[in-house]
Design a protein around this motif. Structure first.
Motif, PDB file in Angstrom:
ATOM      1  N   MET A  80       0.854  -1.184   0.000  1.00 33.07           N
ATOM      2  CA  MET A  80       0.000   0.000   0.000  1.00 33.07           C
ATOM      3  C   MET A  80       0.888   1.230   0.000  1.00 33.07           C
ATOM      4  SD  MET A  80      -2.937   1.023   2.738  1.00 33.07           S
ATOM      5  CE  MET A  80      -3.916   2.501   2.538  1.00 33.07           C
ATOM      6  N   PRO A  81       0.615   2.276  -0.839  1.00 32.70           N
ATOM      7  CA  PRO A  81       1.455   3.465  -0.861  1.00 32.70           C
ATOM      8  C   PRO A  81       1.368   4.214   0.456  1.00 32.70           C
ATOM      9  CG  PRO A  81      -0.534   3.824  -2.142  1.00 32.70           C
ATOM     10  CD  PRO A  81      -0.508   2.365  -1.790  1.00 32.70           C
ATOM     11  N   GLY A  82       2.422   4.991   0.754  1.00 32.51           N
ATOM     12  CA  GLY A  82       2.415   5.792   1.958  1.00 32.51           C
ATOM     13  C   GLY A  82       1.378   6.896   1.873  1.00 32.51           C
ATOM     14  N   ARG A  83       0.878   7.305   3.031  1.00 31.42           N
ATOM     15  CA  ARG A  83      -0.116   8.371   3.094  1.00 31.42           C
ATOM     16  C   ARG A  83       0.576   9.622   3.634  1.00 31.42           C
ATOM     17  NH1 ARG A  83      -5.940   7.438   5.794  1.00 31.42           N
ATOM     18  NH2 ARG A  83      -4.631   6.480   7.377  1.00 31.42           N
ATOM     19  N   ILE A  84       0.510  10.705   2.874  1.00 27.64           N
ATOM     20  CA  ILE A  84       1.272  11.905   3.185  1.00 27.64           C
ATOM     21  C   ILE A  84       0.322  13.080   3.369  1.00 27.64           C
ATOM     22  CG2 ILE A  84       3.031  13.517   2.341  1.00 27.64           C
ATOM     23  CD1 ILE A  84       4.232  11.169   0.776  1.00 27.64           C
ATOM     24  N   LEU A  85       0.509  13.815   4.459  1.00 31.72           N
ATOM     25  CA  LEU A  85      -0.281  15.006   4.739  1.00 31.72           C
ATOM     26  C   LEU A  85       0.486  16.239   4.279  1.00 31.72           C
ATOM     27  CD1 LEU A  85      -2.595  16.612   6.060  1.00 31.72           C
ATOM     28  CD2 LEU A  85      -1.401  16.361   8.258  1.00 31.72           C
ATOM     29  N   VAL A  86      -0.099  17.000   3.380  1.00 31.01           N
ATOM     30  CA  VAL A  86       0.491  18.249   2.878  1.00 31.01           C
ATOM     31  C   VAL A  86      -0.206  19.411   3.570  1.00 31.01           C
ATOM     32  CG1 VAL A  86       0.845  19.710   0.853  1.00 31.01           C
ATOM     33  CG2 VAL A  86       1.082  17.226   0.654  1.00 31.01           C
ATOM     34  N   PRO A  88      -1.076   9.978   9.389  1.00 26.68           N
ATOM     35  CA  PRO A  88      -0.348   9.850   8.123  1.00 26.68           C
ATOM     36  C   PRO A  88       1.053   9.286   8.345  1.00 26.68           C
ATOM     37  CG  PRO A  88      -0.374  12.130   8.848  1.00 26.68           C
ATOM     38  CD  PRO A  88      -1.300  11.384   9.767  1.00 26.68           C
ATOM     39  N   ASP A  89       1.649   8.792   7.284  1.00 25.11           N
ATOM     40  CA  ASP A  89       3.000   8.230   7.374  1.00 25.11           C
ATOM     41  C   ASP A  89       4.073   9.307   7.330  1.00 25.11           C
ATOM     42  OD1 ASP A  89       2.300   5.368   7.328  1.00 25.11           O
ATOM     43  OD2 ASP A  89       1.489   5.862   5.369  1.00 25.11           O
ATOM     44  N   LEU A  90       3.725  10.486   6.821  1.00 24.63           N
ATOM     45  CA  LEU A  90       4.701  11.566   6.706  1.00 24.63           C
ATOM     46  C   LEU A  90       3.936  12.878   6.547  1.00 24.63           C
ATOM     47  CD1 LEU A  90       8.015  11.530   4.765  1.00 24.63           C
ATOM     48  CD2 LEU A  90       6.445  13.388   4.306  1.00 24.63           C
ATOM     49  N   ILE A  91       4.526  13.975   7.031  1.00 23.06           N
ATOM     50  CA  ILE A  91       3.896  15.286   6.923  1.00 23.06           C
ATOM     51  C   ILE A  91       4.850  16.255   6.234  1.00 23.06           C
ATOM     52  CG2 ILE A  91       2.945  17.248   8.187  1.00 23.06           C
ATOM     53  CD1 ILE A  91       2.160  15.286  10.411  1.00 23.06           C
ATOM     54  N   LEU A  92       4.355  16.927   5.190  1.00 20.88           N
ATOM     55  CA  LEU A  92       5.063  18.028   4.541  1.00 20.88           C
ATOM     56  C   LEU A  92       4.421  19.309   5.036  1.00 20.88           C
ATOM     57  CD1 LEU A  92       5.315  16.524   0.966  1.00 20.88           C
ATOM     58  CD2 LEU A  92       7.235  17.020   2.462  1.00 20.88           C
ATOM     59  N   LEU A  93       5.176  20.107   5.784  1.00 22.36           N
ATOM     60  CA  LEU A  93       4.607  21.170   6.597  1.00 22.36           C
ATOM     61  C   LEU A  93       5.187  22.531   6.214  1.00 22.36           C
ATOM     62  CD1 LEU A  93       2.941  21.979   9.141  1.00 22.36           C
ATOM     63  CD2 LEU A  93       4.945  21.356  10.515  1.00 22.36           C
ATOM     64  N   ILE A 106       8.509  14.440   9.707  1.00 23.01           N
ATOM     65  CA  ILE A 106       8.061  15.775   9.305  1.00 23.01           C
ATOM     66  C   ILE A 106       9.135  16.442   8.456  1.00 23.01           C
ATOM     67  CG2 ILE A 106       7.366  18.071  10.094  1.00 23.01           C
ATOM     68  CD1 ILE A 106       6.489  16.723  12.745  1.00 23.01           C
ATOM     69  N   ILE A 107       8.748  16.925   7.287  1.00 26.10           N
ATOM     70  CA  ILE A 107       9.616  17.764   6.462  1.00 26.10           C
ATOM     71  C   ILE A 107       9.012  19.162   6.443  1.00 26.10           C
ATOM     72  CG2 ILE A 107      10.599  18.173   4.178  1.00 26.10           C
ATOM     73  CD1 ILE A 107      10.375  15.206   3.613  1.00 26.10           C
ATOM     74  N   ILE A 108       9.769  20.132   6.914  1.00 21.28           N
ATOM     75  CA  ILE A 108       9.301  21.517   6.849  1.00 21.28           C
ATOM     76  C   ILE A 108       9.711  22.102   5.509  1.00 21.28           C
ATOM     77  CG2 ILE A 108       9.760  23.835   7.747  1.00 21.28           C
ATOM     78  CD1 ILE A 108       9.270  22.849  10.483  1.00 21.28           C
ATOM     79  N   VAL A 109       8.741  22.717   4.830  1.00 16.67           N
ATOM     80  CA  VAL A 109       8.942  23.276   3.498  1.00 16.67           C
ATOM     81  C   VAL A 109       8.690  24.783   3.573  1.00 16.67           C
ATOM     82  CG1 VAL A 109       8.206  23.228   1.098  1.00 16.67           C
ATOM     83  CG2 VAL A 109       8.164  21.125   2.457  1.00 16.67           C
ATOM     84  N   ALA A 138      15.478  21.975  15.476  1.00 16.88           N
ATOM     85  CA  ALA A 138      15.365  21.976  16.934  1.00 16.88           C
ATOM     86  C   ALA A 138      13.937  21.684  17.384  1.00 16.88           C
ATOM     87  CB  ALA A 138      15.825  23.327  17.484  1.00 16.88           C
ATOM     88  N   ALA A 139      12.945  22.038  16.563  1.00 16.29           N
ATOM     89  CA  ALA A 139      11.543  21.770  16.899  1.00 16.29           C
ATOM     90  C   ALA A 139      11.170  20.305  16.678  1.00 16.29           C
ATOM     91  CB  ALA A 139      10.630  22.662  16.073  1.00 16.29           C
ATOM     92  N   GLY A 140      12.049  19.554  16.037  1.00 13.81           N
ATOM     93  CA  GLY A 140      11.775  18.134  15.828  1.00 13.81           C
ATOM     94  C   GLY A 140      11.550  17.729  14.393  1.00 13.81           C
ATOM     95  N   ALA A 141      11.717  18.670  13.443  1.00 12.96           N
ATOM     96  CA  ALA A 141      11.562  18.306  12.029  1.00 12.96           C
ATOM     97  C   ALA A 141      12.674  17.353  11.621  1.00 12.96           C
ATOM     98  CB  ALA A 141      11.590  19.559  11.155  1.00 12.96           C
ATOM     99  N   ASP A 142      12.334  16.415  10.756  1.00 13.87           N
ATOM    100  CA  ASP A 142      13.326  15.476  10.246  1.00 13.87           C
ATOM    101  C   ASP A 142      14.147  16.084   9.120  1.00 13.87           C
ATOM    102  OD1 ASP A 142      12.632  12.614  11.486  1.00 13.87           O
ATOM    103  OD2 ASP A 142      10.789  13.728  11.148  1.00 13.87           O
ATOM    104  N   ASP A 143      13.563  17.029   8.407  1.00 13.04           N
ATOM    105  CA  ASP A 143      14.296  17.668   7.321  1.00 13.04           C
ATOM    106  C   ASP A 143      13.687  19.032   7.030  1.00 13.04           C
ATOM    107  OD1 ASP A 143      16.265  17.970   5.476  1.00 13.04           O
ATOM    108  OD2 ASP A 143      15.692  16.269   4.239  1.00 13.04           O
ATOM    109  N   PHE A 144      14.408  19.796   6.217  1.00 10.86           N
ATOM    110  CA  PHE A 144      14.048  21.169   5.904  1.00 10.86           C
ATOM    111  C   PHE A 144      14.342  21.374   4.423  1.00 10.86           C
ATOM    112  CE2 PHE A 144      15.125  25.589   5.277  1.00 10.86           C
ATOM    113  CZ  PHE A 144      14.301  26.307   6.121  1.00 10.86           C
TER     114      PHE A 144
END
Length: 456
Positions: free
Chosen positions: A1-7, A47-52, A79-82, A96-102
């Motif tokens: 099943m594909p991952g579910r991503i929250l944008v 969700p499996d991942l969040i683009l924030l 979490i990836i902050i965009v 520092a807030a806990g994002a996995d990437d930027f």
């Protein structure tokens, strides 16, 4: 099943563009137009991942990230902050807030999708740990997590000693871990008198273009360093190399020149994940071996499988996702014991168990359910994927004969019954009964076949 991503973005055009990129890669996309809506959807949909997005009018991305990390229900979601921001201060605030990437706009689709794939792999490991821990607690043999972790060992591998020394100086006073510059040869042949590094920071162009990626693949191929975390350092323009590094198993990337504060934050996050993964492997190897595994095949036994399946069902009920249960039975197995002896029967069971292990995901459950019967549970799987997986397992089991202890070999086959679980699917016992009924139909129809639910 594909991952579910929250944008999450307050601008509809940004959400639409992101959804196009992700939908083309066959991800299931959820959308939120603000920070508060994102928190509600994250708690409800898991969700499996969040683009924030970082800048939103109601609640900015940093605040959303901090709240997600503080809530046990959402704390482990990558979490990836965009953002349009490109300054170092914004990156540090996000990490520092806990994002996995930027990631900064305009987004590079190649890098975005590579980052998503990498973080979803990490997410799968985290989910497996949560499921295993819950099952162990139900069985009463889970030990509490240690509150103190000793300092780790971080290796800095660069083409020039001066480069590694510069990285080490940038990290001075920022970490409690031991930081050791290493050559490529030392990374591949660890000193027996020292612990193997927990984490490697590797220059991408180590001894020439692509040298760092070649070292990465060597580290992943060796048992001593296979589970070490790896951060690759690349020039800002090396976009294709960056995507390739993530797909080859790099845990994180940074571009040169390195910022010491950002590097320290990324290394702390990777060290925490490494320790979590080590804990999973140690628990599975030591804590479960005697209490929850079948001594012949090394698979989980019925005692472990039933409460673990209950945990999968609970999560499916919470998230609204489906899962599958497969019951496999070796065809005419009694005749194997009668004609060739019990040692031959044991060899067949061991070989089949290995074939099942080799063809399932880490998050899947495979157990010897009794005698010549095996149970497989596939989380986050629809009926089409479940039946396809069952057919694949059936083919793999019968693809090659099993070598017998006394010489010669034996062709084996299996019949498989498939049943689907999820919201309103009934109890675990009813689900196993449905899989058993499907297995009986497969046997009655001639054996060496799959029977299960209708697929779309």
């Amino acid at each position: 099943m594909p991952g579910r991503i929250l944008v999450v973005d307050d601008l509809a055009t940004n959400r639409i563009m992101m959804k196009v990129h992700l939908a083309d890669a066959h991800y299931d996309v959820l959308q939120a137009a603000g920070g508060r809506a994102a928190l509600d959807i994250a708690r409800r949909e898991a969700p499996d991942l969040i683009l924030l997005d970082m800048m939103m009018p109601d609640l900015d991305g940093i605040s959303v990230c901090e709240r997600l990390r503080a809530d046990p229900a959402t704390a482990e979601i990558p979490i990836i902050i965009v953002t349009a921001a490109t300054d170092a201060r914004s990156r540090l605030r996000a990490l520092a807030a806990g994002a996995d990437d930027f990631l900064s706009r305009p987004l590079d689709e190649l890098i975005l999708l590579a980052r998503v794939r990498s973080l979803l792999r990490a997410r799968e490991t985290a989910q497996e740990l949560a499921l295993r821990d819950g099952t162990e607690r139900l069985l009463g043999f889970s030990e509490p997590a240690q509150g103190f972790a000793p300092p780790g060992r971080i290796a800095l591998v660069a083409a020039r000693a001066e480069t590694a020394a510069g990285w080490q100086a940038a990290l001075a006073g920022r970490l409690t871990d031991r930081i050791v510059p290493m050559t490529r040869a030392e990374a591949l042949s660890p000193d027996p008198g020292h612990a193997v590094p927990d984490l490697f920071v590797i220059e991408g162009d180590l001894g020439g273009p692509g040298g760092g990626l070649r070292l990465l693949t060597e580290l992943r191929s060796r048992s001593e360093t296979r589970h070490a975390a790896v951060l690759i350092v690349l020039p800002p323009t090396a976009r294709e190399t960056a995507a390739m590094a993530l797909d080859l198993g790099a845990n994180d990337l940074m571009t040169a020149p390195l910022d010491g504060a950002e590097l320290a934050l990324r290394l702390k996050a990777q060290m925490a994940r490494k320790r979590q993964a080590d804990r999973l492997r140690d628990t599975l190897r030591d804590g479960l071996r005697m209490a929850a595994t079948d001594p012949l095949t090394g698979l989980f036994n019925r005692r472990y499988a039933l409460p673990h399946l209950a945990r999968i069902a609970e999560r499916a009920d919470r998230t609204g996702r489906r899962f599958a249960v497969l019951l496999l039975d070796l065809d005419r197995f009694k005749a194997v014991n009668d004609r060739h002896g019990h040692a031959a029967g044991d060899a067949v069971l061991v070989a089949v168990a290995q074939r099942l292990r080799d063809n399932l995901r880490a998050v899947d459950l495979v157990a010897r359910f009794g005698g010549e019967e095996f149970l497989v549970a596939l989380p986050d799987t629809d009926a089409t994927a479940a039946c396809a997986a069952a057919e694949r397992l059936r083919r793999v089991i019968g693809a090659a004969p099993v070598a017998l202890p006394g010489g010669g070999d034996l062709q084996v086959s299996a019949s498989i019954g498939v049943a689907m679980g999820g919201a309103e699917a009934g109890t675990v016992s009813a689900l196993i009964e449905a899989a058993d009924a499907a297995l009986y139909r497969a046997k009655s129809a001639g054996r060496d076949r799959v029977d299960g639910p209708a697929t779309d």
